[in-house]
Design a protein around this motif. Structure first.
Motif, PDB file in Angstrom:
ATOM      1  N   THR A 184      37.017  41.042  35.338  1.00  0.00           N
ATOM      2  CA  THR A 184      38.420  41.076  35.762  1.00  0.00           C
ATOM      3  C   THR A 184      39.269  40.191  34.854  1.00  0.00           C
ATOM      4  OG1 THR A 184      37.882  39.427  37.409  1.00  0.00           O
ATOM      5  CG2 THR A 184      38.094  41.661  38.192  1.00  0.00           C
ATOM      6  N   LEU A 185      38.692  39.084  34.399  1.00  0.00           N
ATOM      7  CA  LEU A 185      39.468  38.194  33.543  1.00  0.00           C
ATOM      8  C   LEU A 185      39.398  38.604  32.072  1.00  0.00           C
ATOM      9  CD1 LEU A 185      38.717  34.651  34.991  1.00  0.00           C
ATOM     10  CD2 LEU A 185      40.360  36.357  35.734  1.00  0.00           C
ATOM     11  N   GLN A 208      52.037  42.477  34.605  1.00  0.00           N
ATOM     12  CA  GLN A 208      50.768  41.841  34.989  1.00  0.00           C
ATOM     13  C   GLN A 208      51.069  40.506  35.674  1.00  0.00           C
ATOM     14  OE1 GLN A 208      47.426  42.898  34.530  1.00  0.00           O
ATOM     15  NE2 GLN A 208      47.013  41.122  35.817  1.00  0.00           N
ATOM     16  N   SER A 265      45.051  42.763  44.849  1.00  0.00           N
ATOM     17  CA  SER A 265      43.956  42.649  43.883  1.00  0.00           C
ATOM     18  C   SER A 265      43.540  44.025  43.390  1.00  0.00           C
ATOM     19  CB  SER A 265      42.779  41.851  44.443  1.00  0.00           C
ATOM     20  OG  SER A 265      42.437  42.282  45.705  1.00  0.00           O
ATOM     21  N   GLU A 300      42.928  30.004  29.870  1.00  0.00           N
ATOM     22  CA  GLU A 300      44.281  29.992  29.311  1.00  0.00           C
ATOM     23  C   GLU A 300      44.953  31.292  29.682  1.00  0.00           C
ATOM     24  OE1 GLU A 300      44.264  27.549  25.118  1.00  0.00           O
ATOM     25  OE2 GLU A 300      44.338  29.727  25.143  1.00  0.00           O
ATOM     26  N   ASN A 311      38.497  45.393  40.519  1.00  0.00           N
ATOM     27  CA  ASN A 311      39.676  44.558  40.761  1.00  0.00           C
ATOM     28  C   ASN A 311      39.850  44.204  42.235  1.00  0.00           C
ATOM     29  OD1 ASN A 311      40.930  43.791  38.442  1.00  0.00           O
ATOM     30  ND2 ASN A 311      41.837  45.807  38.125  1.00  0.00           N
ATOM     31  N   TYR A 332      47.045  41.453  50.492  1.00  0.00           N
ATOM     32  CA  TYR A 332      46.202  40.734  49.526  1.00  0.00           C
ATOM     33  C   TYR A 332      45.219  41.716  48.883  1.00  0.00           C
ATOM     34  CZ  TYR A 332      42.702  37.251  47.998  1.00  0.00           C
ATOM     35  OH  TYR A 332      41.812  36.509  47.288  1.00  0.00           O
ATOM     36  N   LEU A 381      45.503  39.246  39.069  1.00  0.00           N
ATOM     37  CA  LEU A 381      44.349  38.372  38.866  1.00  0.00           C
ATOM     38  C   LEU A 381      44.523  37.049  39.601  1.00  0.00           C
ATOM     39  CD1 LEU A 381      43.515  38.988  35.123  1.00  0.00           C
ATOM     40  CD2 LEU A 381      42.490  40.009  37.141  1.00  0.00           C
ATOM     41  N   PRO A 408      43.738  40.666  30.671  1.00  0.00           N
ATOM     42  CA  PRO A 408      43.679  41.680  31.735  1.00  0.00           C
ATOM     43  C   PRO A 408      43.497  43.096  31.207  1.00  0.00           C
ATOM     44  CG  PRO A 408      45.913  40.834  31.467  1.00  0.00           C
ATOM     45  CD  PRO A 408      45.047  40.012  30.585  1.00  0.00           C
ATOM     46  N   MET A 426      37.553  26.813  26.305  1.00  0.00           N
ATOM     47  CA  MET A 426      38.814  27.432  26.758  1.00  0.00           C
ATOM     48  C   MET A 426      38.755  28.940  26.508  1.00  0.00           C
ATOM     49  SD  MET A 426      41.726  26.355  28.049  1.00  0.00           S
ATOM     50  CE  MET A 426      41.990  24.652  27.529  1.00  0.00           C
ATOM     51  N   SER A 427      38.961  29.721  27.527  1.00  0.00           N
ATOM     52  CA  SER A 427      38.911  31.172  27.351  1.00  0.00           C
ATOM     53  C   SER A 427      40.274  31.765  27.654  1.00  0.00           C
ATOM     54  CB  SER A 427      37.897  31.808  28.294  1.00  0.00           C
ATOM     55  OG  SER A 427      36.687  31.087  28.255  1.00  0.00           O
ATOM     56  N   ARG A 428      40.698  32.686  26.825  1.00  0.00           N
ATOM     57  CA  ARG A 428      41.984  33.338  27.037  1.00  0.00           C
ATOM     58  C   ARG A 428      41.781  34.542  27.964  1.00  0.00           C
ATOM     59  NH1 ARG A 428      47.136  33.416  24.394  1.00  0.00           N
ATOM     60  NH2 ARG A 428      46.660  31.284  23.833  1.00  0.00           N
ATOM     61  N   VAL A 429      42.567  34.594  29.002  1.00  0.00           N
ATOM     62  CA  VAL A 429      42.457  35.687  29.963  1.00  0.00           C
ATOM     63  C   VAL A 429      43.033  36.963  29.355  1.00  0.00           C
ATOM     64  CG1 VAL A 429      43.207  36.495  32.209  1.00  0.00           C
ATOM     65  CG2 VAL A 429      42.601  34.115  31.894  1.00  0.00           C
ATOM     66  N   GLU A 446      37.568  26.527  31.935  1.00  0.00           N
ATOM     67  CA  GLU A 446      38.979  26.340  31.585  1.00  0.00           C
ATOM     68  C   GLU A 446      39.537  27.679  31.121  1.00  0.00           C
ATOM     69  OE1 GLU A 446      41.235  23.784  31.129  1.00  0.00           O
ATOM     70  OE2 GLU A 446      40.106  21.909  31.166  1.00  0.00           O
ATOM     71  N   ASP A 498      31.967  36.165  26.783  1.00  0.00           N
ATOM     72  CA  ASP A 498      30.990  35.790  27.799  1.00  0.00           C
ATOM     73  C   ASP A 498      30.165  36.991  28.241  1.00  0.00           C
ATOM     74  OD1 ASP A 498      31.646  32.843  28.681  1.00  0.00           O
ATOM     75  OD2 ASP A 498      33.556  33.848  28.372  1.00  0.00           O
ATOM     76  N   ARG A 505      33.677  38.673  37.786  1.00  0.00           N
ATOM     77  CA  ARG A 505      34.720  37.707  37.429  1.00  0.00           C
ATOM     78  C   ARG A 505      35.042  37.792  35.934  1.00  0.00           C
ATOM     79  NH1 ARG A 505      38.911  35.931  39.661  1.00  0.00           N
ATOM     80  NH2 ARG A 505      39.624  33.979  38.784  1.00  0.00           N
ATOM     81  N   TYR A 506      33.987  37.790  35.102  1.00  0.00           N
ATOM     82  CA  TYR A 506      34.205  37.883  33.649  1.00  0.00           C
ATOM     83  C   TYR A 506      34.976  39.157  33.311  1.00  0.00           C
ATOM     84  CZ  TYR A 506      30.787  34.132  32.743  1.00  0.00           C
ATOM     85  OH  TYR A 506      30.134  32.937  32.692  1.00  0.00           O
ATOM     86  N   PHE A 540      37.369  39.949  45.864  1.00  0.00           N
ATOM     87  CA  PHE A 540      38.037  38.685  46.165  1.00  0.00           C
ATOM     88  C   PHE A 540      37.044  37.512  46.125  1.00  0.00           C
ATOM     89  CE2 PHE A 540      38.405  39.409  51.103  1.00  0.00           C
ATOM     90  CZ  PHE A 540      37.043  39.543  51.183  1.00  0.00           C
ATOM     91  N   ASN A 541      36.017  37.690  45.347  1.00  0.00           N
ATOM     92  CA  ASN A 541      35.124  36.585  45.018  1.00  0.00           C
ATOM     93  C   ASN A 541      34.405  35.948  46.191  1.00  0.00           C
ATOM     94  OD1 ASN A 541      35.335  36.048  42.016  1.00  0.00           O
ATOM     95  ND2 ASN A 541      37.458  36.325  42.640  1.00  0.00           N
ATOM     96  N   LEU A 587      36.788  38.317  29.880  1.00  0.00           N
ATOM     97  CA  LEU A 587      36.144  37.340  29.008  1.00  0.00           C
ATOM     98  C   LEU A 587      35.048  38.044  28.193  1.00  0.00           C
ATOM     99  CD1 LEU A 587      35.867  34.378  31.540  1.00  0.00           C
ATOM    100  CD2 LEU A 587      37.790  35.071  30.127  1.00  0.00           C
ATOM    101  N   ARG A 638      28.393  38.637  40.988  1.00  0.00           N
ATOM    102  CA  ARG A 638      29.757  38.140  41.118  1.00  0.00           C
ATOM    103  C   ARG A 638      30.289  37.602  39.788  1.00  0.00           C
ATOM    104  NH1 ARG A 638      33.447  34.085  41.877  1.00  0.00           N
ATOM    105  NH2 ARG A 638      31.975  32.755  40.820  1.00  0.00           N
TER     106      ARG A 638
END
Lengths: 732, 348
Positions: free
Chosen positions: B51-52, A415, A437, A476, B21, A433, A442, B6, B1-4, A474, B57, B48-49, B24-25, B54, B44
């Motif tokens: 793909t990361l 990853q 993605s 991590e 995925n 690119y 990410l 994948p 603080m959020s832990r990504v 933020e 959230d 984002r949430y 590209f935002n 979260l 959007r």
């Protein structure tokens, strides 16, 4: 002195004539001494007018012409060509810019615009009357080229130069050719192996008997100029006897007991003190680190017939007609602690990762730990708004994304996280690119003011980033390896090369071309060209494009055996020169040297090297240096012309408008600087430093203008100060 | 603080969407969405949430329910990341998260499991029919009884706790302070949206889709009322009989269009249909159609044939009540309206 001058004043279809009374000026200059033809024309640059001018010149036997129109940048060559077509030497032509300097900036004050135009035209007429017929300088050149740096750019250029029939000297500082691309296992976009490209190019070069390659060689001294550069190079020894057979060399390599820092693998591993960068490295002769082996007596005596640790470096002299500099770049080296580099164990740079990937064909392992996730931090050492490297390194976005695709292809379950500022995968690279993605990489956008922070949390490494794509949340990210995407910087030794060849260096410390669009590979030094990344960040194809452009330029330059250069250069009146050496000291191009003139030592100008910059002329205490087309006569007569009185009528009324008197100079209104200087002369009499302090003008400017004011009787000297350092000046 | 995380993307892809995925935002999806507002912008943000990864959230967000899937975002997306389908998949995911039994998630993620459940319920119905000797009277009587009990039980045991969980995830856990009176004052919002789905009118695509859906909801609810409360199959009131015919006809006629567009895949909304979507509309069609026929056969006195037809109807009914309503797509009827209610509560 020219006595049959033609003056053409252009309307520019109203651009000029709406504000400047060109018809009146045309009539006025007709009465000037030595002016035979003076007319206003609608468009001076129009074909029909050019034909009329040729006819005028021939019919009236004109010996000089002045065209008063727009900037010489636009039409200098147009009218030089007109002169040439009419059989006039193009140096007997002067362009006066009454559009950008009169009608456009002073459109609110038409009469003053006309006064200024009249002054400038008068100056032009005076200048052209002192003009001399000059011919281009023809130089004989040697059909050989020196290419410095045997990376992909240098090698491709060498092949092209050789194919066009030039003798080529290719010198490489390292002991093996290939440069940076040998360190990349896969190159985008073709996924070719960098080493295979190097081998291919090396074999290609070997087909040309007119290419001579020197490895382990550096430039020591440069003299001469376009057509005949004389370059001394130093070739470092490999410490291997020429008589040694291949097998014994290989045995020595295998048995070598000493290991040293492996530069090629960026210090990730050690290598033996007898080494090749990589097994297939070319030329196929290993190098011995004699310094490292100096105490290994048993080993060196065993291989005494193979090694010669006393071998000396050789110095060779080469003569080249032209030089192509393709010295390449250095990777930006992060400072200790920058994103945890060198302070956190699993932080590496992108070039280091690329080496790691090549060393780990099956599993990506770093320091004994298998890597499953990587966080790339982009723009490390690039785009620093407050730092030294303000530029974008251009290829790193694509390089990283390409690496990311390679990682997934090679190691499958991996990853990647990409912390970027902007993604600049321009052109076709954009597809990579998209692919990245889509494969689940990410992307996080950070801003320079809120940089990511790398920290250690127990056993894991955490990258914290304020993600601008998620409303600045933020984030991590836990990563097994943090990769700093380092940009390109100018080579450490770029300054040495720059000093040797006098190539100007930009603020970014890369070599400067003359013009980024129109003269992209030329330097201000005639005959010296730049290609590849020594000029600035480029990817491989852009590097090769520029070096091939340089090679083509050189081929074209050397093709006929002679070159023709502009005659606007300095000349020394040898009869009056007393050789103080000041001109030679200030010359940036080492164009002036001490020469013998009969019995006498005088300054001699190398016509091939002089750029006509003019820095030597004012420093000459004897005032015996002149710059062609900018002689003292020409410049002084221009000032005289500009200062003369004119009766300019208000357009349409025919009345002569009296202009308010202020002082007694010819020009009705002082140049602004003069007014400021006069205002700064607060006491009855002032020295130059006092005026400088009062006016905030630069010292040189005040000195220059005060001299002119003195000449035109605005101020007069009034004795010296107490220490007899400065003259006093007072208003006349 | 959020832990990504994948790995979440893999989890979500089991609910349908897998192209997100590619995003590209650029935000074209949000820009083109006619329901997205400055205060509540999507899709959007949800992409984002996702793909990361979260999860917290996503669970706290009501936005998936605020989208009515016109498909504009998907057709405008320069990267073909199918944002509309992502929102749809998030709704499935959220449905699974709200469900305390966890069965929703299992059924969404596994088609074999869903089919097994359908087969088991069918076997149950046959066993039941066998136990009452295939007597139509008894079966209809039981069927009516079952409907009432199922509605009560499912509502109380499954749906109410799930709504409570939805409230916990979206209001309580994100620490949104809502004064008690606001709960009462905003109540209107809940019913307006439940019965009109008026937000869907904000979609640019067409008003016809809303109208069709509206008619279907009204038809479905009325049919439910007619059969459960008015005992359509047992009644002799002409009004009730006619009402039942009309309502069941509305349900199966409208669902024909829904089923056919799911098969043709001609609209963005139906392009990526999952089994759960297909089951929902097909079973709705069967329900309306078999109910119509059962009553028709009663009126025509075709008792022998009606026996088998009713077994079919009862199977559909049981599967509907035990699988699709508590653990399938039916819940969107509740979650959508509650989402609008909760969104109102969250408003400042």
């Amino acid at each position: 002195m020219k006595q049959r001058i033609g003056v053409y004043i252009c309307h520019c279809g109203g651009n000029i004539s709406d504000y400047v009374d060109v018809e009146e000026l045309g009539k006025m200059f007709h009465q000037e001494e030595n002016v035979v033809v003076s007319k206003d024309v609608m468009f001076a640059c129009a074909d029909s007018n050019q034909k009329d001018m040729v006819a005028d010149i021939q019919a009236n036997k004109l010996d000089a012409i002045v065209v008063c129109s727009c900037s010489p940048k636009l039409h200098l060559h147009t009218f030089k060509n007109v002169a040439a077509r009419a059989g006039l030497n193009p140096s007997n032509y002067v362009q006066v810019n009454i559009r950008e300097q009169c009608s456009w900036p002073h459109s609110d004050r038409p009469r003053e615009a006309t006064v200024k135009a009249a002054g400038l035209i008068r100056a032009g007429i005076n200048r052209v009357s002192y003009s001399e017929s000059l011919e281009n300088i023809e130089l004989t050149v040697k059909k050989s080229a020196l290419v410095i740096g045997a990376g992909v750019s240098g090698m491709k250029a060498a092949i092209d130069l050789a194919r066009s029939g030039n003798e080529v000297f290719l010198i490489e500082k390292d002991f093996f050719v290939g440069g940076r691309i040998a360190q990349k296992q896969t190159l985008f976009p073709t996924n070719q192996n960098g080493k295979e490209v190097v081998t291919f190019l090396y074999n290609e070069m070997k087909k040309f008997p007119n290419i001579t390659i020197f490895t382990g060689a550096t430039v020591e001294k440069v003299s001469g100029s376009l057509g005949n550069f004389s370059v001394d190079i130093k070739v470092k020894p490999r410490y291997i006897k020429p008589s040694a057979d291949k097998r014994s060399v290989e045995r020595a390599m295998g048995e070598c007991p000493v290991t040293i820092h492996d530069d090629f693998n960026l210090g990730l591993v050690e290598r033996k003190a007898i080494y090749k960068n990589y097994p297939e490295a070319l030329p196929d002769v290993p190098v011995v680190d004699a310094e490292a082996l100096k105490d290994a007596h048993d080993f060196t005596s065993k291989f005494a017939s193979t090694l010669n640790l006393n071998e000396e470096a050789q110095t060779l002299s080469l003569i080249a007609g032209s030089v192509l500099v393709t010295t390449g770049y250095d990777h930006y080296q992060p400072k200790e602690g920058e994103y945890g580099y060198k302070t956190i164990s699993n932080v590496v740079t992108l070039p280091e990762l690329n080496r790691l990937m090549e060393m780990n064909p099956e599993k990506l392992v770093y320091k004994g730990k298998q890597i499953k996730s990587l966080a790339f931090i982009y723009c490390v050492g690039s785009r620093q708004t407050k730092g030294d490297n303000k530029y974008c390194s251009r290829q790193c976005c694509t390089s990283t994304i390409h690496t990311s695709l390679q990682l997934k292809e090679k190691y499958k379950d991996i990853q990647t996280y990409h912390l970027y500022r902007d993604i600049r995968t321009y052109g076709k690279q954009e597809l990579m690119y998209a692919e990245s993605s889509k494969q689940g990489d990410l992307y996080f956008k950070y801003e320079e003011k809120e940089m990511p922070v790398v920290s250690v949390d127990g056993k894991s490494t955490i990258v914290k980033v304020k993600d601008y794509l998620t409303a600045k949340k933020e984030m991590e990210i836990e990563a097994d390896l943090v990769v700093l995407v380092t940009g390109m910087v100018a080579r450490e030794d770029a300054t040495t090369i720059s000093e040797l060849f006098k190539i100007p260096i930009g603020r970014d410390k890369f070599f400067n071309e003359i013009h980024p669009k129109l003269k992209p590979v030329e330097t201000v030094i005639k005959g010296v060209y730049i290609g590849g990344t020594c000029q600035g960040p480029k990817n491989v194809s852009e590097s090769v494009q520029s070096s091939l452009a340089g090679a083509s330029k050189i081929t074209a330059l050397l093709k006929s055996g002679t070159v023709s250069v502009d005659p606007i250069i300095a000349s020394v009146d040898a009869n009056k020169c007393t050789w103080c050496g000041k001109c030679s000291d200030v010359c940036d191009f080492t164009a002036i040297k001490e020469v013998l003139f009969g019995e006498k030592h005088v300054a001699g100008v190398n016509k091939a090297v002089c750029t006509g910059c003019g820095i030597c002329a004012p420093v000459c205490p004897e005032n015996v240096i002149e710059i062609a087309q900018y002689t003292d006569n020409e410049i002084e007569s221009m000032i005289d012309g500009f200062m003369m009185d004119f009766d300019i009528k208000e357009k349409g009324t025919g009345e002569v408008v009296e202009v308010e008197e202020e002082g007694k100079v010819g020009m009705k209104e002082y140049p602004l600087v003069w007014r400021e200087i006069l205002a700064g002369m607060t006491a009855e009499k002032n020295t130059i430093p006092e005026i400088v302090a009062n006016t905030k003008l630069a010292g040189e400017l005040v000195t220059f203008h005060l001299m002119t004011m003195n000449r035109y009787g605005v101020v007069v000297p009034a004795g010296m100060d107490a220490k007899e350092t400065y003259y006093y000046y007072k208003r006349k | 603080m959020s832990r990504v995380n994948p790995k979440f993307a893999t989890e979500l892809s089991k609910y349908g969407s897998s192209d997100f995925n590619a995003c590209f935002n650029c935000g074209n999806c949000t820009a083109t969405c006619s329901l997205s507002t400055a205060d509540s912008s999507f899709p959007r943000e949800m992409i984002r949430y996702t793909t990361l990864g979260l999860e917290d959230d996503i669970k706290a967000s009501l936005k998936p329910w605020e989208c009515y899937y016109c498909g504009e975002c998907s057709s405008e997306c320069p990267r073909q990341a199918e944002p509309g389908e992502l929102m749809m998949s998030l709704r499935r995911y959220l449905t699974a998260q709200y469900d305390w039994t966890g069965l929703s998630g299992l059924l969404y993620k596994s088609l074999p499991l869903s089919i097994t459940a359908f087969i088991l319920t069918f076997v149950g119905v046959i066993v039941f029919a066998f136990s009452v000797g295939f007597e139509l009277e008894k079966m209809i009587h039981f069927g009516h009884l079952f409907e009432g009990i199922a509605i009560g039980t499912i509502g109380l045991v499954i749906l109410m706790p799930n709504i409570a969980r939805m409230w916990y995830f979206t209001i309580l856990k994100p620490k949104t302070k809502v004064p008690f009176m606001k709960y009462l004052k905003s109540m209107g919002e809940l019913f307006i949206h439940m019965f009109t789905q008026k937000r869907a009118l904000g979609c640019d695509d067409n008003q016809f889709r809303w109208f069709e859906h509206f008619i279907l909801v009204i038809g479905y609810l009325s049919l439910l009322f007619t059969t459960v409360a008015l005992n359509w199959f047992g009644t002799s009131s002409l009004f009730v009989i006619v009402l039942g015919y009309v309502m069941s006809a509305i349900v199966f006629v409208v669902t024909i269009d829904f089923v056919s567009s799911r098969i043709k895949k001609d609209k963005a909304v139906s392009k990526h249909s999952q089994p759960s979507d297909i089951f929902f509309v097909v079973w709705l069609f069967f329900m309306g159609f078999t109910a119509f026929l059962v009553r028709l056969f009663i009126d025509l006195d075709l008792l022998e044939m009606n026996k088998w037809l009713y077994i079919f109807h009862l199977t559909v009914l049981v599967q509907w009540a035990l699988i699709i309503v508590p653990f399938g797509k039916w819940t969107h009827f509740l979650y959508r309206s509650f989402a609008m209610y909760f969104a109102k509560l969250k408003e400042k």
